[in-house]
Design an enzyme around this catalytic site. Sequence first.
Site, mmCIF file in Angstrom:
data_model
loop_
_atom_site.group_PDB
_atom_site.id
_atom_site.type_symbol
_atom_site.label_atom_id
_atom_site.label_comp_id
_atom_site.label_asym_id
_atom_site.label_seq_id
_atom_site.Cartn_x
_atom_site.Cartn_y
_atom_site.Cartn_z
ATOM 1 N N LYS A 19 -1.199 -6.446 9.347
ATOM 2 C CA LYS A 19 -0.610 -5.586 10.054
ATOM 3 C C LYS A 19 -1.007 -5.211 11.447
ATOM 4 O O LYS A 19 -0.203 -4.949 12.259
ATOM 5 C CB LYS A 19 -0.385 -4.289 9.125
ATOM 6 C CG LYS A 19 0.476 -4.416 7.987
ATOM 7 C CD LYS A 19 0.313 -3.374 6.814
ATOM 8 C CE LYS A 19 1.487 -3.405 5.543
ATOM 9 N NZ LYS A 19 1.139 -2.516 4.865
ATOM 10 N N GLY A 58 -3.225 -9.497 2.765
ATOM 11 C CA GLY A 58 -2.749 -8.136 2.821
ATOM 12 C C GLY A 58 -2.515 -7.599 3.897
ATOM 13 O O GLY A 58 -2.354 -7.938 5.299
ATOM 14 N N SER A 59 -2.820 -6.140 3.983
ATOM 15 C CA SER A 59 -2.473 -5.383 4.958
ATOM 16 C C SER A 59 -3.159 -5.560 6.470
ATOM 17 O O SER A 59 -2.796 -4.757 7.681
ATOM 18 C CB SER A 59 -2.272 -3.835 4.831
ATOM 19 O OG SER A 59 -1.486 -3.632 3.921
ATOM 20 N N THR A 60 -4.224 -6.397 6.145
ATOM 21 C CA THR A 60 -5.036 -6.459 7.532
ATOM 22 C C THR A 60 -4.195 -7.438 8.678
ATOM 23 O O THR A 60 -4.399 -6.973 9.694
ATOM 24 C CB THR A 60 -6.254 -7.528 7.055
ATOM 25 O OG1 THR A 60 -6.008 -8.598 6.639
ATOM 26 C CG2 THR A 60 -7.435 -6.435 6.475
#
Length: 577
Positions: free
Chosen positions: A281, A277-279
């Site tokens: 990013k 997921g957003s890790t």
Amino acid sequence: MRKHAFTLRSRAHSRRVRIICIMAAFAAIFTGIFLRLVQFGMEQEASHGISITYDRAPGGRPAIVDRNGELLATDIPIASLFIEPRSIPDLDEAVEKLTGIFPELDARELHSRLRSKDAFTWIKRQITPDKQQAVIDSGLAAIGFRPENRRLYPNGSLAAHILGAVDIDNRGIAGIEKWIDANWLADLRGAGLELKGRELQRIELSIDLRVQYALEQELGKAITKFGAAAGAGLLLDVTNGEVLALASYPDFDPNNPENAFKPDRINRVTAGVFEMGSTFKALTTAMALESGRFNLESVVDASKPLNFGRMRIHDYRGKYRPLTIPEAFVHSSNIVMAKMALALGPEASRTFLGRFGALSPLATELPESAAPLLPSSWSEVATATVSFGHGIAVTPLQASTAVAALANGGRLIRPTFIKDSPVSERTIAEDLVSSDTSEAIRHLLRLNTAVGSATRANVPGYAIGGKTGTAEKVVGGRYSRELNVTSFMGIVPADNPRYLLLTLLDEPRGLPETYGNRTSGWNAVPFGGAVFQRILPMLVAPTFPPPAGTVQAVPAATEEPGSRGTAAARTWLLRPR
């Protein structure tokens, strides 16, 4: 007449001599039999294990300790029971007594084995001293005890996925125990050297038993509180790649290793693959900044979702307006991340992730590892989804190692579970990003814990930076709207990172106190904050703001933290609260 009397006396004397000789012969024979019986009895007594020389026990292993010398695994002498079926005087009696002492034995199967008249068969491996004494007291014939070594893990299931386990013959079958055999112990045994454990140099692991205990305890609390199916945690030293703690749940007790290979007991940190997921990013943002086409003051339009045919990329609770890079990071904008990745192109995205080790298996001392699951083709759609951690699944250790490289100035270090393992030999790449990009990522991570989704990870006295991640799980080839994996990566101190903490929960549930939310900020982040609260006083000296009334440097009103990322804002953000 005299001659006849002499003859009679001579014959009587001869008979007496013959009788005496015969009696002496019988006495010698019976004495020999008696002595042989005594000797046989002494041999049987020795075989009964009344006196056991444990120093002759084969298969010794080195002791394992943590970085502070605390014992994690060692050998203890123990006996195994065998019998000589062909020498059993009463088969039924033997079966009855043995099953009375060992109720777990199957009487029918045991009777069949003992009827075989073999020269040797095991009855029970590695029996306890009280059971051994019970066998001795039973008076059974044709039995013996073989001295062996049993592996003891005094802390039970603590650090089980790191330590691994051994089989009945004291050979490593998982974890560090298997690595010890593969690395050198099997070679010693192959050369015929069966050394005692105390003759072997102990193995010093990089883990800290205190930190390991705190991480596992908080993981258990989070699993229970949020009703998660599974979970994991990791503490990594970003300066040298040493793992100070690794936890995965469900776990097992290496003292009873039969559960170690159940499918749900895998080491989720090294052998499980997840869409993080957003890790991800943090990697996408670093790629954009490193390209020179974007900086902290760049603005990207996130006012509309991205469309790829029937597929749409939108923001979760997005602002749907133009966003600066810090704003996109804090608000976790999928749209901005996708647009930046697409602006650089699929090949640039794939190359950048490959340099950080996200596209190939990560090797450590632990044999349990998994290869990442990659897009079948690196199309524009794949480039867009990978930018925010979907469409690519990696091990949590891989993701943590990559983010650690961003935080430490661009040095990608292969993680290790061995204390003081040479860093130079494990350095995969250096200068992956510039010092400016590394500082910007640290600033953004700190910003996210100050005003973003990771505020519940803050601990007074410590400047913590972090990024959250929430990914929908794939069920039956489709993304589920009901099941997700949440994660949090935190670094501390944010201005000069030493440690990276990863927390992960698999299928957490929404609670009334989270207003039904199942995203990372509501579960993986407070889980991480609880771990930080317990372990940081052991590892890092706290710092606090100056007393009230002291002149401080603060950002101007027009320099709102996160809006432009100025130097003053960075100074303000990196200060602990």
